[in-house]
Design an enzyme around this catalytic site. Structure first.
Site, mmCIF file in Angstrom:
data_model
loop_
_atom_site.group_PDB
_atom_site.id
_atom_site.type_symbol
_atom_site.label_atom_id
_atom_site.label_comp_id
_atom_site.label_asym_id
_atom_site.label_seq_id
_atom_site.Cartn_x
_atom_site.Cartn_y
_atom_site.Cartn_z
ATOM 1 N N GLU A 1 0.420 -0.957 0.033
ATOM 2 C CA GLU A 1 0.360 0.115 -0.339
ATOM 3 C C GLU A 1 1.015 1.606 -0.041
ATOM 4 O O GLU A 1 1.880 1.393 0.107
ATOM 5 C CB GLU A 1 -1.059 -0.047 1.114
ATOM 6 C CG GLU A 1 -0.715 -1.041 1.851
ATOM 7 C CD GLU A 1 -1.470 -1.099 2.894
ATOM 8 O OE1 GLU A 1 -1.683 -0.212 4.103
ATOM 9 O OE2 GLU A 1 -3.254 -1.383 3.370
ATOM 10 N N LYS B 1 2.051 4.348 1.638
ATOM 11 C CA LYS B 1 3.045 5.193 2.591
ATOM 12 C C LYS B 1 2.431 7.085 2.818
ATOM 13 O O LYS B 1 3.078 7.916 1.746
ATOM 14 C CB LYS B 1 4.154 5.033 2.802
ATOM 15 C CG LYS B 1 4.362 5.949 4.164
ATOM 16 C CD LYS B 1 6.239 5.345 4.668
ATOM 17 C CE LYS B 1 6.688 5.398 6.111
ATOM 18 N NZ LYS B 1 6.707 7.386 6.485
ATOM 19 N N ASP C 1 1.717 10.364 3.730
ATOM 20 C CA ASP C 1 3.417 11.798 4.257
ATOM 21 C C ASP C 1 2.041 12.042 5.554
ATOM 22 O O ASP C 1 2.318 13.189 5.045
ATOM 23 C CB ASP C 1 3.847 12.365 3.329
ATOM 24 C CG ASP C 1 5.243 12.023 3.924
ATOM 25 O OD1 ASP C 1 5.548 12.309 5.082
ATOM 26 O OD2 ASP C 1 6.042 13.339 3.623
ATOM 27 N N TYR D 1 -5.425 2.580 8.002
ATOM 28 C CA TYR D 1 -5.066 1.438 7.489
ATOM 29 C C TYR D 1 -4.757 0.597 8.494
ATOM 30 O O TYR D 1 -4.544 -0.730 8.109
ATOM 31 C CB TYR D 1 -3.251 1.673 7.251
ATOM 32 C CG TYR D 1 -2.731 2.378 8.618
ATOM 33 C CD1 TYR D 1 -2.538 2.332 9.391
ATOM 34 C CD2 TYR D 1 -1.968 3.747 7.747
ATOM 35 C CE1 TYR D 1 -1.377 2.330 10.548
ATOM 36 C CE2 TYR D 1 -1.388 4.613 8.910
ATOM 37 C CZ TYR D 1 -1.339 3.858 10.067
ATOM 38 O OH TYR D 1 -0.808 4.875 11.046
ATOM 39 N N CYS E 1 27.976 42.632 2.948
ATOM 40 C CA CYS E 1 27.252 42.143 3.030
ATOM 41 C C CYS E 1 25.604 42.619 1.542
ATOM 42 O O CYS E 1 25.715 44.205 1.933
ATOM 43 C CB CYS E 1 26.477 42.373 5.381
ATOM 44 S SG CYS E 1 24.907 42.561 5.340
ATOM 45 N N CYS F 1 28.459 38.226 7.796
ATOM 46 C CA CYS F 1 28.664 39.366 8.078
ATOM 47 C C CYS F 1 28.722 39.513 9.564
ATOM 48 O O CYS F 1 28.151 39.204 10.193
ATOM 49 C CB CYS F 1 26.855 40.142 7.946
ATOM 50 S SG CYS F 1 26.437 41.965 8.967
HETATM 51 S S1 IVH Z 1 0.738 0.780 9.055
HETATM 52 C C1 IVH Z 1 3.664 -0.436 13.278
HETATM 53 N N1 IVH Z 1 0.343 1.852 6.908
HETATM 54 O O1 IVH Z 1 3.793 5.772 8.411
HETATM 55 C C2 IVH Z 1 2.546 1.286 12.433
HETATM 56 N N2 IVH Z 1 1.624 2.950 8.374
HETATM 57 O O2 IVH Z 1 6.077 4.313 10.841
HETATM 58 C C3 IVH Z 1 2.086 0.255 11.233
HETATM 59 N N3 IVH Z 1 1.982 5.455 7.447
HETATM 60 O O3 IVH Z 1 3.630 6.716 11.656
HETATM 61 C C4 IVH Z 1 1.775 1.047 10.389
HETATM 62 N N4 IVH Z 1 0.742 4.888 5.453
HETATM 63 O O4 IVH Z 1 1.296 6.231 10.498
HETATM 64 C C5 IVH Z 1 1.018 1.844 8.026
HETATM 65 N N5 IVH Z 1 -0.326 2.040 4.843
HETATM 66 C C6 IVH Z 1 0.340 3.028 5.998
HETATM 67 C C7 IVH Z 1 0.601 3.877 6.232
HETATM 68 C C8 IVH Z 1 1.343 4.179 7.045
HETATM 69 C C9 IVH Z 1 1.918 5.785 6.408
HETATM 70 C C10 IVH Z 1 2.277 6.049 8.803
HETATM 71 C C11 IVH Z 1 1.764 5.276 10.175
HETATM 72 C C12 IVH Z 1 4.053 5.480 10.492
HETATM 73 C C13 IVH Z 1 4.696 6.070 9.885
HETATM 74 C C14 IVH Z 1 5.637 4.242 9.765
#
Ligand code: IVH
Length: 673
Positions: free
Chosen positions: A114, A116, A118, A224, A403, A421
């Protein structure tokens, strides 16, 4: 309308609104116009105002934001919120796969890939299908309870779509890049500093004390994880989240092999610039929940999942010009002025060129097509030049030796790359010091943005941060683009900053190497600016976290004549230059020493030191200093010409020390250096 009718109507409107909300924000399939939605909401708010006790606890009217709170309570997580192990290469991912297979020999392994997202992790707790608590990750064990703020996030259901469910949901709060750009435009119009990226603005927004301000910023959510039972695989779990009405990210792929995982990664690495939210990698999870359980956890992360991060996002843009920026410490930094380009979630027009040496080493010329990179960090940087794209008219940049702000000659300290400066009165430095002083983590003066700072300094009204407290609304309202109302607001904001605790003031002063953590550490050991001023660099270094560089910098700053003037002005303005006496937030345990727990009053003139100095030393011996003598006073230190306070102390039979006696105690406490 009768009460019964109102009750039915309120319930009906609440249900309708949540349904439309779900269709709009989760399913992206609205059935009514925004206007119709707003009309329904207004009717509900009206009715709730007439019958406040009929308002449902999960009323959609809360989405516009409730009452501001002064701070967020801390709430413990049911199970710790861990993080993911990061990998940056295919080899790392292959090693992860090997570990998984090694731990589960001869078993079939299926992965789910999936995106990640941000953003900022947020845990949602539902009881009997109602959202009762939302908690940030915090330190993993406990976080800030931001429920009122979470309720304003439209894609988070206030009520689950199945009745009688109690569960926890975890996911990521994020902001779309288009919304982020709009927000920054607004920040700019209001003279406020821009947010660095959507993640920062999400984090900043979630921590706003006023839920109405949160409601005004469009945050979103992707779930998630949930502990809602019944599922045997991660994919089933995601399906059940969807059933419950939570938004889940559609980009999810079941993968039989690492090859498929890598294909997913490559696909989204390429698509990343076109997505309307920021992602910083792909998450790979073992699909089978029972296998997940058997794989278990390290102290920080599950062994069944891993983040495969993307490289910093790059883009190309034409370098139009190079400008110089004088920082608050005098460092002159070259900044690239670029043709606007979209990279990693925002439009970039400026990027750092690091320093003069880098420009030369990379042979960067004005007119070049340059490569810029925006990683996890805030400011994009120019990393090189696109070969073969140099126009004929490209010009080499000559770093000036004066400067750009004050025209004083620049210098370069031995062993340092930075050009500085060295003029302490440089207006360029002053402007940036003021920006820092008013910043969110410092004095947090809303409305004192760069545009106002420029004018204040250019008009000569503000020569140091202490002068801010002399400004009047009348005077400020004569500035360009600052009406009477904004001027009054600004004066109120400056006024409110007098309440910032001492550690923030110390940070706000902008002492080299003193960030907010160091400032907090220092104020924990030295409860007032006097106590800190009395400390020798050696005494500062006795604190665990303080090394020689910080100690020297703090000592030098506090013994500088200009700083003394500023501190006097701040004192006169009643800015907090000592810890609050109630030991607020555990930040000010009084110093341990021979006078711990004693309330001391200083009176009369001392011969060997100033009153402030004596006050600082007494505090370092653990004393709490009071202004007047009462039955609660334990000790009075009396210098020459002590008057009524001494008399009162005698009358109350309070212990009295002469200056000599004070010196003797200081000697015993090793403080008379
Ligand atoms: S699973 C044990 N799935 O990424 C943590 N995390 O360090 C299990 N994050 O702060 C997280 N998208 O909030 C998971 N599809 C996703 C995610 C996700 C973003 C973030 C999560 C955490 C960091 C992982």
């Amino acid at each position: 309308m009768t009460r019964d009718e109102a009750e039915r109507k309120i319930q009906d409107l609440s249900l309708q609104l949540e349904e439309h909300n779900h269709r709009y924000h989760v399913q992206a399939n609205p059935q009514i116009s925004d206007r119709e939605y707003d009309e329904l909401l207004e009717r509900l708010i009206d009715l709730e105002a007439q019958f406040p006790d009929l308002r449902l606890t999960d009323s959609p009217s809360q989405r516009v934001g409730g009452e501001p709170s002064s701070e967020f309570p801390t709430a413990a997580h049911g199970t710790p919120m861990l993080s993911l192990d990061n990998s940056y290469s295919r080899e790392d991912v292959e090693a992860f796969d090997k570990r998984v297979r090694g731990a589960l020999p001869d078993e079939d392994i299926e992965y789910v890939a999936e995106l990640k997202i941000d953003g900022v992790a947020l845990s949602l707790v539902y009881e009997d299908s109602r959202l009762v608590r939302a908690v940030t990750r915090g330190n993993g064990v406990a976080g800030d309870e931001v429920t009122a703020n979470a309720r304003t996030i439209r894609s988070i259901p206030l009520r689950l779509r199945r009745e009688g469910v109690s569960c926890e949901v975890r996911g990521e709060v994020y902001m779309r890049t288009a919304d982020f750009d709009l927000l920054n435009q607004r920040q700019h119009q209001n003279g406020l500093p821009p947010f660095a990226n959507p993640r920062n603005s999400t984090a900043g927004t979630l921590k706003q004390q006023d839920p109405k301000a949160v409601a005004a910023r469009p945050l979103r959510y992707f779930a998630y994880w949930t502990d809602s039972d019944g599922a045997t695989t991660h994919l089933q779990r995601m399906a059940s989240l969807e059933d419950l009405g939570l938004p889940v990210n559609p980009a999810t792929k079941q993968c039989e092999s690492l090859k498929e995982v890598f294909a997913f990664y490559d696909h989204f690495a390429a698509l990343r610039p076109d997505l309307d939210y920021e992602i910083d990698g792909v998450v790979i999870k073992v699909n089978d929940l029972e296998q997940q359980e058997r794989l278990g956890f390290t102290s920080k992360s599950p062994r069944s999942a891993m983040a495969f991060k993307f490289d910093a996002e790059q883009a190309q843009a034409r370098l139009l010009d190079i400008r110089l920026q004088v920082g608050r410490t005098g460092v002159i930094a070259p900044v690239a002025v670029l043709e606007p380009v979209h990279v990693a979630g925002s439009t970039v027009q400026r990027a750092t060129l690091h320093n003069a040496d880098e420009i030369e080493r990379k042979d960067i010329r004005i007119g070049d097509l340059v490569i810029l990179e925006k990683g996890g960090d805030v400011i994009p940087k120019v990393v090189g030049v696109v070969a073969g794209e140099r126009p004929e008219e490209a010009t080499r940049y000559v770093f000036p030796d004066r400067c750009p702000a004050c025209d004083a000659p620049t210098s370069r300290i031995e062993g340092e790359i930075a050009v500085r400066c060295a003029n302490p009165a440089c207006v360029g430095q002053l402007k940036r010091r003021l920006d820092h002083f008013s910043g969110r983590n410092a004095m947090d003066i809303e409305g004192l943005g760069t545009a106002v700072v420029e004018q204040l300094v250019d008009a000569g009204w503000v020569q140091d941060v202490g002068d801010l407290y002399q400004l009047t609304a009348e005077r400020l309202s004569t500035l360009a683009r600052l009406g009477e109302k904004s001027a009054a607001n600004l004066v109120a904001a400056i006024d409110a900053s007098r309440q910032r605790p001492f550690d923030r003031v110390l940070f706000a002063l902008g002492i080299l190497h003193v960030g907010s953590t160091v400032a907090r550490t220092l104020t924990r050991h030295f409860p007032s600016i006097e106590a800190l001023s009395c400390a020798t660099p050696q005494q500062l270094e006795e604190i665990d976290e303080i090394g020689p560089t910080i100690a020297a910098s703090v000592h030098e700053f506090l013994h500088d004549e200009n700083a003394a003037t500023v501190i006097e002005k701040l004192r006169a303005a009643r800015v907090q230059l000592e810890n609050a006496s109630d030991g607020e937030a555990g930040l000010n345990p009084t110093e341990e020493g021979p006078l711990s727990g004693k309330t001391v009053v200083l009176t009369g003139t001392l011969q060997t030191m100033s009153r402030d100095h004596a006050r600082g030393l007494l505090e370092r011996m653990g004393a709490k200093i009071a202004g007047s003598v009462s039955s609660k006073t334990d000790l009075v230190v009396a210098g020459e010409k002590a008057g009524s306070k001494l008399k009162k102390a005698e009358a109350l039979e309070i212990e009295i020390w002469s200056e000599e006696r004070l010196q003797q105690s200081l000697g015993e406490a090793d403080l008379n250096s």
